[in-house]
Motif scaffolding. Structure first.
Motif, PDB file in Angstrom:
ATOM      1  N   SER A 207       0.778  -1.229   0.014  1.00  0.00           N
ATOM      2  CA  SER A 207      -0.119   0.171   0.000  1.00  0.00           C
ATOM      3  C   SER A 207       0.976   1.469  -0.108  1.00  0.00           C
ATOM      4  CB  SER A 207      -0.804   0.053   1.259  1.00  0.00           C
ATOM      5  OG  SER A 207      -0.181   0.045   2.437  1.00  0.00           O
ATOM      6  N   SER A 208       2.101   1.262   0.461  1.00  0.00           N
ATOM      7  CA  SER A 208       2.866   2.404   0.664  1.00  0.00           C
ATOM      8  C   SER A 208       3.969   2.550  -0.143  1.00  0.00           C
ATOM      9  CB  SER A 208       3.223   2.549   2.095  1.00  0.00           C
ATOM     10  OG  SER A 208       4.098   3.617   2.114  1.00  0.00           O
ATOM     11  N   LYS A 209       4.043   3.232  -1.108  1.00  0.00           N
ATOM     12  CA  LYS A 209       5.352   3.218  -2.095  1.00  0.00           C
ATOM     13  C   LYS A 209       6.664   3.850  -0.998  1.00  0.00           C
ATOM     14  CE  LYS A 209       7.298   4.970  -6.325  1.00  0.00           C
ATOM     15  NZ  LYS A 209       6.996   5.783  -7.681  1.00  0.00           N
ATOM     16  N   SER A 210       6.379   4.679  -0.344  1.00  0.00           N
ATOM     17  CA  SER A 210       7.588   5.142   0.510  1.00  0.00           C
ATOM     18  C   SER A 210       8.184   3.957   1.221  1.00  0.00           C
ATOM     19  CB  SER A 210       7.186   6.359   1.163  1.00  0.00           C
ATOM     20  OG  SER A 210       6.343   6.133   2.082  1.00  0.00           O
ATOM     21  N   TYR A 211       7.331   3.213   2.040  1.00  0.00           N
ATOM     22  CA  TYR A 211       7.599   2.221   2.885  1.00  0.00           C
ATOM     23  C   TYR A 211       8.266   1.012   1.853  1.00  0.00           C
ATOM     24  CZ  TYR A 211       7.353  -1.332   6.473  1.00  0.00           C
ATOM     25  OH  TYR A 211       7.611  -2.351   7.372  1.00  0.00           O
ATOM     26  N   MET A 212       7.861   0.908   0.721  1.00  0.00           N
ATOM     27  CA  MET A 212       8.428  -0.095  -0.093  1.00  0.00           C
ATOM     28  C   MET A 212       9.933   0.492  -0.558  1.00  0.00           C
ATOM     29  SD  MET A 212       9.290  -0.712  -3.462  1.00  0.00           S
ATOM     30  CE  MET A 212       8.357   0.359  -4.508  1.00  0.00           C
ATOM     31  N   VAL A 213       9.812   1.567  -1.082  1.00  0.00           N
ATOM     32  CA  VAL A 213      11.379   1.987  -1.190  1.00  0.00           C
ATOM     33  C   VAL A 213      12.341   1.970  -0.180  1.00  0.00           C
ATOM     34  CG1 VAL A 213      12.513   4.234  -1.866  1.00  0.00           C
ATOM     35  CG2 VAL A 213      10.408   3.247  -3.238  1.00  0.00           C
ATOM     36  N   ARG A 214      12.039   2.323   0.968  1.00  0.00           N
ATOM     37  CA  ARG A 214      12.846   2.257   2.004  1.00  0.00           C
ATOM     38  C   ARG A 214      13.295   0.804   2.625  1.00  0.00           C
ATOM     39  NH1 ARG A 214       8.766   5.019   4.788  1.00  0.00           N
ATOM     40  NH2 ARG A 214       8.541   3.344   6.257  1.00  0.00           N
ATOM     41  N   GLU A 432       5.626  10.597  -0.064  1.00  0.00           N
ATOM     42  CA  GLU A 432       5.857  11.554  -0.801  1.00  0.00           C
ATOM     43  C   GLU A 432       4.664  11.720  -2.064  1.00  0.00           C
ATOM     44  OE1 GLU A 432      10.198  12.628  -1.797  1.00  0.00           O
ATOM     45  OE2 GLU A 432      10.021  10.308  -1.592  1.00  0.00           O
ATOM     46  N   GLY A 433       4.305  12.762  -2.247  1.00  0.00           N
ATOM     47  CA  GLY A 433       3.222  13.046  -3.445  1.00  0.00           C
ATOM     48  C   GLY A 433       3.504  14.469  -3.897  1.00  0.00           C
ATOM     49  N   GLY A 434       2.582  15.183  -4.750  1.00  0.00           N
ATOM     50  CA  GLY A 434       2.575  16.215  -5.164  1.00  0.00           C
ATOM     51  C   GLY A 434       1.171  16.915  -5.668  1.00  0.00           C
ATOM     52  N   CYS A 435       1.200  18.308  -5.690  1.00  0.00           N
ATOM     53  CA  CYS A 435       0.159  18.812  -6.153  1.00  0.00           C
ATOM     54  C   CYS A 435       0.455  20.037  -7.149  1.00  0.00           C
ATOM     55  CB  CYS A 435      -0.964  19.317  -4.875  1.00  0.00           C
ATOM     56  SG  CYS A 435      -0.014  20.410  -3.882  1.00  0.00           S
ATOM     57  N   LEU A 564       4.128  18.889   4.571  1.00  0.00           N
ATOM     58  CA  LEU A 564       4.982  19.750   3.885  1.00  0.00           C
ATOM     59  C   LEU A 564       4.752  19.920   2.446  1.00  0.00           C
ATOM     60  CD1 LEU A 564       9.182  20.039   3.996  1.00  0.00           C
ATOM     61  CD2 LEU A 564       7.978  19.894   1.597  1.00  0.00           C
ATOM     62  N   THR A 565       4.732  21.342   2.178  1.00  0.00           N
ATOM     63  CA  THR A 565       4.430  21.455   0.754  1.00  0.00           C
ATOM     64  C   THR A 565       5.104  22.698   0.250  1.00  0.00           C
ATOM     65  OG1 THR A 565       2.589  21.560  -0.880  1.00  0.00           O
ATOM     66  CG2 THR A 565       2.261  22.593   1.071  1.00  0.00           C
ATOM     67  N   ALA A 566       4.816  23.311  -1.017  1.00  0.00           N
ATOM     68  CA  ALA A 566       5.152  24.636  -1.329  1.00  0.00           C
ATOM     69  C   ALA A 566       4.264  25.225  -1.945  1.00  0.00           C
ATOM     70  CB  ALA A 566       6.468  24.555  -2.218  1.00  0.00           C
ATOM     71  N   ASP A 567       4.279  26.786  -2.168  1.00  0.00           N
ATOM     72  CA  ASP A 567       3.377  27.435  -2.880  1.00  0.00           C
ATOM     73  C   ASP A 567       3.667  27.608  -4.651  1.00  0.00           C
ATOM     74  OD1 ASP A 567       5.563  28.891  -2.260  1.00  0.00           O
ATOM     75  OD2 ASP A 567       4.440  30.854  -2.087  1.00  0.00           O
ATOM     76  N   ILE A 652       4.283  22.093 -10.341  1.00  0.00           N
ATOM     77  CA  ILE A 652       3.973  21.021  -9.952  1.00  0.00           C
ATOM     78  C   ILE A 652       4.876  20.788  -8.437  1.00  0.00           C
ATOM     79  CG2 ILE A 652       3.773  18.635  -9.689  1.00  0.00           C
ATOM     80  CD1 ILE A 652       3.250  18.529 -12.652  1.00  0.00           C
ATOM     81  N   VAL A 653       4.382  20.939  -7.186  1.00  0.00           N
ATOM     82  CA  VAL A 653       5.166  21.026  -6.129  1.00  0.00           C
ATOM     83  C   VAL A 653       4.925  19.632  -5.114  1.00  0.00           C
ATOM     84  CG1 VAL A 653       4.969  23.567  -6.160  1.00  0.00           C
ATOM     85  CG2 VAL A 653       3.346  22.281  -4.767  1.00  0.00           C
ATOM     86  N   PRO A 654       6.045  19.503  -4.332  1.00  0.00           N
ATOM     87  CA  PRO A 654       5.862  18.391  -3.499  1.00  0.00           C
ATOM     88  C   PRO A 654       4.592  18.600  -2.461  1.00  0.00           C
ATOM     89  CG  PRO A 654       7.731  19.681  -2.696  1.00  0.00           C
ATOM     90  CD  PRO A 654       7.269  20.405  -3.992  1.00  0.00           C
ATOM     91  N   PHE A 655       3.939  17.388  -1.893  1.00  0.00           N
ATOM     92  CA  PHE A 655       3.197  17.428  -1.097  1.00  0.00           C
ATOM     93  C   PHE A 655       3.430  16.083  -0.219  1.00  0.00           C
ATOM     94  CE2 PHE A 655      -0.571  16.157   1.559  1.00  0.00           C
ATOM     95  CZ  PHE A 655      -0.895  17.396   2.185  1.00  0.00           C
TER      96      PHE A 655
END
Length: 665
Positions: A207-214, A432-435, A564-567, A652-655
């Motif tokens: 279910s979690s890509k970040s967990y899988m990558v770690r 990690e994702g993005g928006c 965490l994100t950015a404008d 396209i910024v990180p979320f």
């Protein structure tokens, strides 16, 4: 038009009504393909979320024009109600509107409704087609889960008998960006519980890509140790609860080919090593760096793969978020190279950036108008969705929430900071994702949307300043059940000596939500003299002060869930010439100019390489003019780092959800 969207659009015959009410508990209308096809037929969909905001937009943009006999913003408006209770709507809407009911239970009736409503909307079409073709009788919950795993995700858990079978499917799922919903991941885990695979953290891996990558990154380090190679990356699996002895069958051909691609594109980080064993198999070297030139070749190969896989005009926003992440990994690596290694691949990287920006621009002209209305329940699509998503997370049990807005942080710069934190904090991980930022990608537009939860047309009186951010942030949370003292807003953070004041503000027991602006990246960008590669060096120096890790630890120690994100991001740009119009423009940016009337916007000299894109959601008298490609409104020949325009790195910024495990010692 697909069979799925065609089935939904059958409910909206053209010219039958100007005002529709759609009872849509599953947000079927808020699928980007459905929104696009409705817009092509002259329908605009407006979710009914804030009664006051809806009425203001309805009266201004639609009803007033219709009463004058004009078409208005569109031929017809669909009020999308996420529910079935019409009593929640004003009586005049109910009286005037033509009613339509849409539900997954009606459109896919032979599958368990409780299961299919947890499947992401991007799979609705293929599920609809599979249901019509393969489902001949009603299925229960367990049978529906197996049906979805088979027909949507192409997994049969009963056939996962060997480690290589399991890891092949895990890697394939996440490489396509399609992790399983928790409901299905738990179903697979229950089936595999009594098999040799049952000891693995199956739910998390699926279910979690970040967990899988770690997990795979750590397993790669252990795999290399068999050849006497030691990794310089810190393992964080012990702290995060992953099994430290998880083994991945890297040598199996089905696993090897996907791992190879993950190293090339930056999802996995190669290990620095020297004096490699002579008997080391050649294929292992893709996950090793024994000299800077080897890393340059790795970046070059990754760039080729990305260039061949740029999203087409019919792609989804998810495709672009994933592309921005992949491109960010490549740019982050590129910006960390020494000058001698950069030179042979510089033109290739720049060509990739320009090609991605051109492809994104074409996509935006077709799809940007649909993004503001997409649902935020599973993650924000645009920055103004962020407060609403955080409110949903609080309702789901996250009592204290901190939103860190790194002003001006591009995706590649987040990746640089992430890698620093991975090395420094053994209890750190990031989901990690993005928006998408708002266009134009200016602070007063996009950051204000981020903190207010509003579209820019809804704060038109303050669109040229950020002074209203604290009150807009507080107002949003007051409308969502908090009191004013429960909400903190603080900006201007960049140094460790400011953290004491922040702690005093966030440590109060009553505080539930903190909005924090970290200004350092934007400050570095506006003073940049050596481009984004120079900025990368300055970010490294800033990270070495310890500010970022201390900020995260401070919030975690006080019980905050950290997002965490950015404008907006930033981009290298070349001067195309100044526009000398005196005080004609209201906002003067290097990548965009804004005007308050059509006449003023039309006064731009014809020899300036620029274009108009009047995106919906902006005030009607706020007209942006964008510098083309990677241009900037500065003297020709000047090279700067800027924001405001349309590029992958700006828009396209990180979320990111930050996890820092509580220490037991």
């Amino acid at each position: 038009m697909s069979a799925w969207t065609n089935r939904i659009l059958q409910e909206f015959p053209a010219d039958l009504s100007r005002f529709w009410i759609a009872c849509d508990p599953d947000d079927l209308l808020l699928d980007e393909r459905v929104l696009h096809d409705l817009r092509e037929r002259g329908f605009e969909v407006l979710p009914f979320e804030d009664p006051v905001a809806f009425r203001a937009e309805y009266e201004e943009r639609y009803r007033a024009a219709w009463d004058r006999g004009e078409e208005g913003s569109s031929k017809a408006l669909v009020l999308q109600l996420c529910g079935t209770d019409l009593n929640t709507l004003p009586w005049d809407y109910v009286r005037m509107g033509r009613k339509v009911s849409l539900s997954l239970a009606d459109l896919i009736p032979r599958l368990s409704y409780g299961v299919i409503r947890q499947v992401d909307s991007e799979y609705h079409e293929v599920l609809f087609l599979a249901h019509n073709k393969h489902s001949t009788q009603p299925l229960g919950e367990g049978e529906t889960k197996n049906f979805i795993l088979t027909h949507i995700f192409r997994i049969s858990p009963y056939l996962l008998n060997k480690p290589e079978d399991f890891w092949r499917e895990v890697l394939r799922l996440h490489y396509r960006g399609a992790g399983l919903p928790d409901l299905l991941a738990k179903h697979v885990a229950a089936i595999l519980k009594d098999t040799p695979l049952g000891g693995l953290p199956i739910v998390e891996l699926l279910s979690s890509k970040s967990y899988m990558v770690r997990t795979v990154q750590d397993a790669w380090s252990r795999f290399l140790s068999q050849y006497g190679i030691q990794s310089d990356r810190t393992s964080n699996d012990d702290a995060m609860g992953a099994r430290p002895e998880v083994l991945v069958p890297f040598e199996h051909p089905d696993v090897k080919v996907i791992v190879d691609t993950m190293f090339l594109e930056g999802a996995l980080q190669p290990v620095r090593a020297h004096d490699l064993p002579r008997d080391l198999p050649e294929w292992i070297k893709v996950g090793l760096v024994d000299d800077p030139r080897a890393l340059g070749e790795l970046i070059s190969e990754g760039a080729k793969r990305i260039a061949a896989d740029l999203p087409a005009v019919e792609a989804s926003y998810r495709d672009w978020v994933e592309m921005a992440r992949r491109l960010g990994e490549i740019i982050a690596r590129f910006n960390g190279l020494n000058a001698g290694t950069v030179e042979p691949i510089q033109q290739q990287i720049h060509a990739l950036q320009r090609a991605a920006d051109d492809r994104l621009k074409d996509w935006l002209f077709h799809h940007y108008a649909d993004l503001p209305s997409l649902p935020a329940a599973k993650g924000p699509v645009m920055v103004h969705h962020v407060p609403r998503y955080l409110a949903l997370r609080r309702n789901a049990g996250e009592d204290r929430v901190a939103l860190l807005v790194f002003d001006g942080l591009a995706m590649d710069q987040w990746i640089q900071i992430r890698e620093y934190l991975v090395a420094r904090l053994p209890d750190f991980s990031a989901d990690e994702g993005g928006c998408f930022a708002w266009l134009p990608t200016l602070t007063s537009v996009s950051r204000q949307a981020l903190f207010s939860g509003l579209k820019p047309r809804e704060f038109s009186n303050s669109i040229e300043t950020t002074s209203q951010e604290p009150s807009l942030w507080t107002r949003f949370w007051q409308e969502n059940g908090l009191r004013k003292p429960d909400v903190v807003y603080q900006k201007g953070l960049k140094r460790t000596d400011q953290l004491a004041d922040l702690e005093e503000a966030i440590a109060r027991p009553n505080v539930k939500v903190a909005g924090i602006v970290v200004d350092m990246i934007d400050e570095i960008v506006h003073g940049a003299m050596l481009g984004k590669r120079g900025i990368a060096g300055q970010i490294s120096a800033w990270c070495d002060t310890g500010f970022v890790e201390k900020l995260f630890l401070l919030l975690a120690e006080h019980g905050y869930q950290i997002y965490l994100t950015a404008d907006h991001g930033n981009v290298d740009a070349d001067g195309i010439g100044r526009i000398n119009q005196g005080v004609v423009t209201e906002l003067k940016g290097e990548r965009v100019r804004t005007y308050r009337s059509e006449a003023l916007a039309a006064s731009v000299p014809s020899d300036i390489d620029a274009f108009r894109f009047d995106s919906p959601g902006l005030p009607p008298d706020f007209l942006p003019l964008y510098a083309a490609t990677r241009g900037a409104f500065v003297p020709k020949g000047d090279q700067i780092v800027a924001h405001g325009g349309i590029s992958v790195e700006e828009l396209i910024v990180p979320f990111v959800k930050i996890e820092i495990a509580k220490r037991t010692s």
